[in-house]
Scaffold this motif. Structure first.
Motif, mmCIF file in Angstrom:
data_model
loop_
_atom_site.group_PDB
_atom_site.id
_atom_site.type_symbol
_atom_site.label_atom_id
_atom_site.label_comp_id
_atom_site.label_asym_id
_atom_site.label_seq_id
_atom_site.Cartn_x
_atom_site.Cartn_y
_atom_site.Cartn_z
ATOM 1 N N ASN A 57 0.843 -1.199 0.000
ATOM 2 C CA ASN A 57 0.000 0.000 0.000
ATOM 3 C C ASN A 57 0.877 1.248 0.000
ATOM 4 O O ASN A 57 1.820 1.361 0.792
ATOM 5 N N THR A 58 0.536 2.165 -0.897
ATOM 6 C CA THR A 58 1.255 3.427 -0.973
ATOM 7 C C THR A 58 0.273 4.584 -0.926
ATOM 8 O O THR A 58 -0.903 4.442 -1.316
ATOM 9 N N TYR A 59 0.751 5.712 -0.472
ATOM 10 C CA TYR A 59 -0.080 6.888 -0.268
ATOM 11 C C TYR A 59 0.721 8.119 -0.673
ATOM 12 O O TYR A 59 1.933 8.167 -0.447
ATOM 13 N N LYS A 65 1.088 13.318 -6.468
ATOM 14 C CA LYS A 65 0.459 12.129 -7.042
ATOM 15 C C LYS A 65 0.638 12.126 -8.560
ATOM 16 O O LYS A 65 0.393 13.117 -9.230
#
Length: 122
Positions: A57-59, A65
Protein backbone atom coordinates in the motif's frame (compact mmCIF):
# COMPACT_ATOMS: atom_id res chain seq x y z
CA UNK A 1 17.81 2.37 17.51
CA UNK A 2 17.20 2.80 13.79
CA UNK A 3 19.47 5.31 12.09
CA UNK A 4 18.26 6.65 8.73
CA UNK A 5 20.43 8.31 6.12
CA UNK A 6 19.01 9.98 3.02
CA UNK A 7 20.88 10.59 -0.21
CA UNK A 8 20.28 11.63 -3.79
CA UNK A 9 19.26 15.23 -3.39
CA UNK A 10 20.79 17.80 -5.75
CA UNK A 11 19.94 20.72 -8.02
CA UNK A 12 17.97 19.98 -11.19
CA UNK A 13 16.07 21.86 -13.87
CA UNK A 14 12.28 21.90 -13.92
CA UNK A 15 10.98 18.84 -15.71
CA UNK A 16 13.91 16.76 -14.53
CA UNK A 17 13.95 13.70 -12.34
CA UNK A 18 15.68 12.39 -9.22
CA UNK A 19 15.67 9.29 -7.09
CA UNK A 20 16.11 9.75 -3.37
CA UNK A 21 17.26 6.88 -1.21
CA UNK A 22 17.05 6.31 2.52
CA UNK A 23 19.04 3.49 4.06
CA UNK A 24 18.83 2.27 7.63
CA UNK A 25 21.45 1.02 10.00
CA UNK A 26 21.16 -0.25 13.54
CA UNK A 27 17.96 -2.12 12.81
CA UNK A 28 15.78 -3.58 10.08
CA UNK A 29 13.13 -1.53 8.31
CA UNK A 30 11.01 -4.49 7.27
CA UNK A 31 8.54 -4.12 10.14
CA UNK A 32 8.12 -0.36 9.77
CA UNK A 33 5.88 1.81 7.69
CA UNK A 34 8.09 4.31 5.87
CA UNK A 35 7.40 7.80 4.64
CA UNK A 36 8.90 10.82 2.96
CA UNK A 37 8.21 14.32 4.19
CA UNK A 38 9.48 17.57 2.78
CA UNK A 39 10.27 20.96 4.22
CA UNK A 40 10.21 23.81 1.68
CA UNK A 41 12.15 26.97 2.53
CA UNK A 42 10.35 28.90 5.24
CA UNK A 43 7.68 26.24 5.68
CA UNK A 44 6.95 23.35 7.98
CA UNK A 45 7.49 19.68 7.35
CA UNK A 46 4.71 18.13 5.29
CA UNK A 47 3.76 14.66 4.14
CA UNK A 48 4.81 13.56 0.67
CA UNK A 49 4.41 9.78 0.44
CA UNK A 50 4.21 6.65 2.57
CA UNK A 51 4.42 2.91 2.10
CA UNK A 52 3.22 0.07 4.28
CA UNK A 53 5.65 -2.38 5.85
CA UNK A 54 4.91 -5.06 3.24
CA UNK A 55 5.09 -2.59 0.39
CA UNK A 56 1.59 -3.34 -0.84
CA UNK A 57 0.00 0.00 0.00
CA UNK A 58 1.26 3.43 -0.97
CA UNK A 59 -0.08 6.89 -0.27
CA UNK A 60 0.72 10.28 -1.76
CA UNK A 61 -0.06 13.92 -1.19
CA UNK A 62 -2.17 15.48 -3.93
CA UNK A 63 0.70 17.70 -5.04
CA UNK A 64 2.95 14.78 -5.98
CA UNK A 65 0.46 12.13 -7.04
CA UNK A 66 1.33 10.87 -10.50
CA UNK A 67 4.84 12.34 -10.37
CA UNK A 68 6.46 10.68 -7.35
CA UNK A 69 6.68 6.99 -6.55
CA UNK A 70 7.64 5.53 -3.19
CA UNK A 71 9.07 2.03 -3.04
CA UNK A 72 11.07 -0.10 -0.68
CA UNK A 73 13.58 -2.90 -0.78
CA UNK A 74 13.52 -4.62 2.58
CA UNK A 75 16.48 -6.80 1.65
CA UNK A 76 18.55 -3.64 1.23
CA UNK A 77 16.94 -1.87 4.20
CA UNK A 78 16.18 1.01 1.88
CA UNK A 79 13.22 3.15 0.85
CA UNK A 80 13.19 5.18 -2.36
CA UNK A 81 11.36 8.19 -3.72
CA UNK A 82 11.38 8.37 -7.50
CA UNK A 83 10.56 11.91 -8.59
CA UNK A 84 9.76 12.88 -12.17
CA UNK A 85 8.56 16.08 -13.86
CA UNK A 86 10.00 18.11 -11.01
CA UNK A 87 8.66 21.61 -10.40
CA UNK A 88 10.23 24.59 -8.61
CA UNK A 89 7.63 24.12 -5.84
CA UNK A 90 9.22 20.74 -5.12
CA UNK A 91 12.29 22.56 -3.82
CA UNK A 92 12.77 21.43 -0.22
CA UNK A 93 14.75 19.33 2.18
CA UNK A 94 13.37 15.80 1.98
CA UNK A 95 13.29 13.56 5.03
CA UNK A 96 12.56 9.88 5.37
CA UNK A 97 10.82 8.55 8.44
CA UNK A 98 9.95 5.19 9.98
CA UNK A 99 7.02 4.38 12.21
CA UNK A 100 4.78 1.56 13.32
CA UNK A 101 1.87 2.40 11.00
CA UNK A 102 1.30 4.48 7.92
CA UNK A 103 0.32 7.95 9.07
CA UNK A 104 0.31 11.37 7.47
CA UNK A 105 1.48 13.48 10.38
CA UNK A 106 5.15 13.90 11.18
CA UNK A 107 4.50 13.45 14.91
CA UNK A 108 3.42 9.85 14.27
CA UNK A 109 6.87 8.75 13.10
CA UNK A 110 9.57 7.61 15.47
CA UNK A 111 12.76 7.73 13.44
CA UNK A 112 14.03 10.39 11.06
CA UNK A 113 16.96 10.96 8.77
CA UNK A 114 18.93 14.19 8.56
CA UNK A 115 17.42 15.20 5.23
CA UNK A 116 18.64 15.66 1.67
CA UNK A 117 18.19 18.90 -0.25
CA UNK A 118 16.42 19.09 -3.59
CA UNK A 119 16.51 22.32 -5.57
CA UNK A 120 14.47 22.67 -8.75
CA UNK A 121 15.18 25.69 -10.91
CA UNK A 122 12.93 27.03 -13.65
Amino acid sequence: QVHLVESGGRSVQAGGFLRLSCTASGGTLSSYALAWFYEPPGSGRDFVAAISSNGQNTYYSDSVKGRFTISRDNAKNTVYLQMINLEPLDTAVYYCAAGNLVRFRKDDYDYWGQGTRVTVSS
